[in-house]
Design an enzyme around this catalytic site. Structure first.
Site: not given
Lengths: 420, 263
Positions: A49, A96
């Site tokens: 989400c 990342h």
């Protein structure tokens, strides 16, 4: 060879945009196949989400366009997804993913769900991931676990629903087996109820102004549905009350709770009021052995935990940096090995050809002399190749092999043969 | 050997206290293995020292014994109830008591040892054990009230974070009381036996006050077990009864000094 990540997250795109980019598990293979068709050797799609990210191994220059085109289609209205996106390459891409897996890049710092989501993304993309991304995601999960075990980044409850669990856990010895009553059917109450259920709490009753809505939620949670008027007497039985009705005023009043509390025999009652405006009269907190917390209280618990977690960011970043170097060492070695093999094969072919030509002219030599010359040529070649091989391997281990590798390819014409 | 063991125990109890208190000062919590391992090592050293003290008579050995039981209960609380916060009280208490014992001098008092029977030693040991259990009940009740106050006041600081859940503290208080009271009772009965066997002469006031305190403790246990008091009321009862015992003990010590008198 390279690793690239392209995507959007909660920092670069608002919720309504992120919602459109979210991919279900079933949609992952199709989306990846489309991106890989533009030219990449492997891909993993991580979609939650809060983020949608494509991790790609050895992507061609056209691949970013393919990714943004795919996402832009979901955005519609001629809008470009790249306006919300970011691209990171090589070490930065690895860093990342490690930060994502460790919860350092999460909206709620250190939240644990992301670890499972990274695992799910890897599972869903596994047939298309390729060996490099396979290793990368495997290591990312280990980095996440290491950060959580060696730092305090995952300690405490850093969100209101998890703070509800923490607060209840400071009243009851263990939450497993406790009974909960849910008032109302708001999203936050449902989320908090899910958090409680994951700790072993049994949601036994769901009460709502409209019975049908209560029944729908009750069926999901395996509970019994009630109307609000039927709920008050159950304050005497349950251990936790979670309230999130849409009422414009307090529905849980002192009178209603006090009437039922006498039957509890001194057992504590935890009331979690997650509604805005509040569902529970503040006076209810004055009742003996009743512990009342509203959304502000839970957010205070969460803020406290989040502040403590922030102290652990430097330690977590150190672990990430260490692991990025470790991965990059492995990856660099992976790149060097085939080029070195190619280089040695090329040199060996030159040596063998020159030796054969020379020996053809020196027919008077005895077999022993010919062996000596062959031995000499082999030794000479090995001496010549030793130093470049050592230097390249060391540079690759340190993550600095690419410049040297490129020079080697150009100087000895290896580019033409391996097609890179 | 006695002194060396006690000094090692003193050091390890002090270290335990530092480990327990560190998170309250904003430092990182010590791993559970350390919170258990350090006091266990201290207890082991302490046991070696106490074993050499037998028969332990006089104030210093008694204090040393009390410190040993407190340290044992601290470890038991952490192991069984995950209540390392008990160490906030037991840590400094055990360290202070053993330190005081070392200051007083850990040599059995020859005057007292002479003529003491094994029953007398058993009376003292059981009484100290009972007292340590009641102290644990008091500590659990105090921790309960502190955590209760924080939860009611919605303060989510160090006490909220580091103290055990309310129910667990209530259970610890309950267990300490229901085990501690019969132990104290046994100690009192042994004391009567020793007295009437002619072992020790005890002042009548001490007997009367001792019995009264036994009744007060019995009341605190009774309201928990018979009337099913729990939570804050039970915690108050537990604290009140233990405080009464301490006050009466101090008053008796001041009015009728005598190192051999326990209650």
């Amino acid at each position: 060879m390279s690793i690239t990540v392209l995507g959007v997250n909660h920092r670069t795109a608002p919720l309504d945009v992120r919602e459109r980019f979210a991919h279900t598990t079933g949609e992952v293979p199709q989306a990846l196949e489309r991106v890989l068709a533009a030219g990449a050797r492997g891909g993993v799609l991580l979609s939650t989400c809060n983020r949608t990210e494509f991790y790609l191994a050895e992507p061609d220059d056209t691949v970013p366009e393919a990714v943004w085109a795919l996402l832009s289609e979901r955005l519609g209205a001629g809008r470009s997804a790249s306006a919300y996106g970011y691209v990171q390459r090589d070490r930065d891409a690895v860093r990342h993913l490690y930060r994502v897996s460790a919860g350092l890049d999460s909206m709620i710092l250190g939240e644990p769900q992301i670890q499972g989501q990274v695992r799910d993304a890897w599972d869903a993309s596994r047939p298309l991931a390729g060996p490099v991304l396979h290793r990368l995601f495997q290591s990312a999960l280990l980095v996440g676990a290491r950060v959580r075990s060696e730092t305090g980044l995952a300690t405490g409850a850093a969100s209101a629903p998890s703070a509800a669990v923490t607060v209840a856990g400071k009243i009851f010895t263990q939450l497993a087996g406790r009974s909960a009553l849910i008032l109302g059917a708001g999203d936050i109450a449902e989320l908090a109820a899910t958090c409680l259920v994951s700790e072993g709490v049994r949601v036994t009753l769901v009460a709502n102004r409209t019975y049908e809505r209560a029944r729908a939620i009750a069926e999901e949670l395996g509970a019994r549905a009630l109307t609000l008027d039927e709920a008050w007497e159950h304050f005497g039985d349950c251990d936790i009350v979670l309230s999130s009705t849409a009422a414009p005023h307090a529905v849980v009043t002192w009178d209603r709770v006090a009437a039922a509390i006498g039957r509890r025999g001194g057992r504590p009652l935890c009331i979690l009021d997650l509604a805005v405006p509040r569902d529970v009269e503040p006076a209810v907190a004055q009742l003996e052995n009743v512990f009342l917390y509203d959304l502000d209280d839970l957010q205070a618990v969460a803020a406290h935990a989040a502040a403590e977690r922030r102290n652990d960011i430097p330690a977590a970043e150190r672990i990430v940096t260490e692991e990025v170097e470790r991965f990059w060492g492995w990856y660099g070695g992976l790149v060097v090995v085939p080029v070195l093999r190619e280089f040695r094969e090329r040199m060996e072919a030159v040596r063998a050809a020159e030796l054969e030509r020379t020996l053809r002219r020196l027919t008077h030599l005895s077999p022993e002399d010919r062996d000596q010359i062959e031995y000499f040529s082999q030794a000479l070649l090995n001496k010549f190749l030793h130093q470049p091989t050592v230097v390249l391997k060391e540079a690759a281990r340190a993550g600095r092999g690419y410049g040297l590798l490129d020079a080697l390819k150009r100087l000895f014409g290896l580019e033409r043969r391996d097609g890179t | 050997m006695v002194l060396t063991s006690h000094f090692i125990a003193l050091g390890l109890y002090a270290l335990t206290t530092v480990l327990v208190l560190a998170p309250f000062a904003g430092l990182r919590s010590a791993p559970r293995s350390l919170l258990l391992g350090v006091p266990i090592a201290g207890i082991a050293a302490h046991l070696l020292g106490v074993a050499r003290l037998t028969p332990f008579m006089g104030v210093a050995p008694t204090l040393s014994m009390l410190a040993l039981f407190l340290a044992l209960f601290q470890v038991a609380s952490e192991a069984a109830f995950r209540a390392s916060a008990v160490g906030v009280f037991t840590g400094p208490l055990a360290t202070g008591l053993i330190g005081l014992a070392l200051l007083i001098g850990l040599v059995p008092d020859a005057r007292l040892v002479a003529g003491r029977s094994p029953w007398s030693i058993l009376h003292i040991t059981v009484s100290i054990l009972g007292l340590a259990m009641l102290a644990l009940a008091f500590i659990a009740a105090a921790l309960y009230l502190l955590q209760f106050r924080e939860l009611k006041a919605k303060r989510f600081g160090q006490v909220f974070r580091l103290f055990p859940p309310l129910e667990r503290l209530d259970q610890l208080n309950h267990l300490s009381l229901v085990v501690g009271f019969p132990t104290v009772t046994l100690g009192v009965l042994l004391g009567f036996g020793v007295r009437y066997a002619g072992g020790v002469s005890v002042d009548a006031a001490q007997v009367v006050w001792g019995m009264l305190m036994w009744l007060v403790l019995g009341w605190a246990v009774g309201v928990r077990v018979v009337r099913h008091w729990a939570g804050r009321r039970a915690a108050f009862a537990s604290i009140a009864s233990f405080a009464a015992v301490l006050l009466v003990y101090l008053a008796l010590k001041l009015t009728t000094p005598g190192t051999e008198r326990f209650l």
